[in-house]
Design an enzyme around this catalytic site. Sequence first.
Site, PDB file in Angstrom:
ATOM      1  CG  ASP A 122      -1.943  -2.632   7.625  1.00  0.00           C
ATOM      2  OD1 ASP A 122      -3.055  -2.548   8.178  1.00  0.00           O
ATOM      3  OD2 ASP A 122      -1.574  -1.865   6.713  1.00  0.00           O
ATOM      4  CE  LYS A 124     -10.294  -0.175   2.395  1.00  0.00           C
ATOM      5  NZ  LYS A 124      -9.357   0.511   3.237  1.00  0.00           N
ATOM      6  CD1 TRP A 154      -2.699   1.556   0.546  1.00  0.00           C
ATOM      7  CD2 TRP A 154      -2.022   1.773   2.686  1.00  0.00           C
ATOM      8  NE1 TRP A 154      -3.445   2.545   1.131  1.00  0.00           N
ATOM      9  CE2 TRP A 154      -3.053   2.708   2.442  1.00  0.00           C
ATOM     10  CE3 TRP A 154      -1.451   1.721   3.951  1.00  0.00           C
ATOM     11  CZ2 TRP A 154      -3.504   3.577   3.420  1.00  0.00           C
ATOM     12  CZ3 TRP A 154      -1.906   2.576   4.921  1.00  0.00           C
ATOM     13  CH2 TRP A 154      -2.923   3.498   4.658  1.00  0.00           C
TER      14      TRP A 154
HETATM   15  C1  LMR Z   1      -6.760   1.690  -0.857  1.00  0.00           C
HETATM   16  O1  LMR Z   1      -5.637   1.179  -0.845  1.00  0.00           O
HETATM   17  O2  LMR Z   1      -7.380   1.942  -1.906  1.00  0.00           O
HETATM   18  C2  LMR Z   1      -7.437   2.011   0.433  1.00  0.00           C
HETATM   19  O3  LMR Z   1      -6.719   1.503   1.504  1.00  0.00           O
HETATM   20  C3  LMR Z   1      -7.757   3.430   0.575  1.00  0.00           C
HETATM   21  C4  LMR Z   1      -6.579   4.258   0.973  1.00  0.00           C
HETATM   22  O4  LMR Z   1      -6.671   4.933   2.008  1.00  0.00           O
HETATM   23  O5  LMR Z   1      -5.569   4.246   0.267  1.00  0.00           O
END
Ligand code: LMR
Length: 392
Positions: free
Chosen positions: A208, A243, A128
Amino acid sequence: MLSDLAPQPADALLALIKLHRDDPRADKIDLGVGVYRTGQGDTPVFSAIKAAEARLVETQDSKAYLGPEGDMGFVRGLMPYIFGADDPTRGGRIDGMQAPGGTGAVRLAVALAKKAGVGRVWMGTPSWPNHAQIYADLDIEMKPFAHATKNGRADMDALRVAVGLAERGDAMLLHGCCHNPTGIDYAPAEWDEIAALVADKGLLPLLDLAYQGLGEGMEADAFGVRRVLDAVPEAIVAYSCDKNFGLYRDRVGAAYVMVDDAALLPAVMSNGYALARANWSMPPDHGAAAVRIVLEDADLTAQWLDELGTMRARMAKVRARLAEAGRIGAIDMAALGSQHGLFSMLPLSGEQIAALRADYGIYMAGSGRINIAGLTTGNIDAFIAALRAVAG
Ligand code: LMR
């Protein structure tokens, strides 16, 4: 001084929300930011949450401050789901505090690790994007290793090498389930090995868990976290309800700490409270209070789990349909069938991603990540056809 600040690009992922909104095409497809969508393309409020919110409005008699730890009924109510119903505190060694969403929880986890002396975080990439942004903002070094192999499996060799290179006292960030962005999770036997490796090396796990219940189920999705906690003396867990309770904009999360000796837990938590106080003082209450009300009520809990099950089943269907597409150029669509959660990554070039957006109104992250839940029976065939046209 302020006029010397260099302009910063908008967050690439969040910028997609606006780009998609401004696209006038009726058949545009939003596979960008990670929100669940129904088969009709909506992101409704869970009915269990709606009922809890109604009860909250009815019964809440004050909005006076709660303190930096937030709503502890919410924090503790989640613990059996995360850590197991048998002994959710692991003999009094785990406690937590509320945080503003998953991002707030990750930020708190990394800041606490840094305060405890961690200087480097090992992490499988791609990850992420906000993980790396948080490390940079907190001035903590990131040590990347490959998360996945070319054939779509977790790259255990890369992880073994990373642990070999790591030093005692480093941290390692692991996605508990529904890996963002690849959808490639560790199998149970791989978690066993990771838990042993991390414990032997004396690394601090930062777990996480932002998508519990969106993979294989609430229990199955906690397997990795629990396995690691079984093996190590200390760990931090960052949790998101954005989520699995659909509370995205209400920012509902929690950070949990496990220590070796229960007697030391209050001192460790006091550092978490101090960090919270200096960052956001107290987390926003509303969404967490609604989650607490759901978790305190057996009927609402059943309703929430049922709604979560419906989401999971829909995503499994979409994944099965994508997998049927077989090979599209360099893309092995079959692999998407065994991946988990909202996301998968397609090996598309920047030009191909741009062409999908310009020519077909298909919006996805620049990494090639797609949000599976953006696909419906109404648009999935058009999506596959566009992929064939651009990448086949
Ligand atoms: C995503 O990766 O799309 C979600 O976790 C939203 C975000 O805050 O990035």
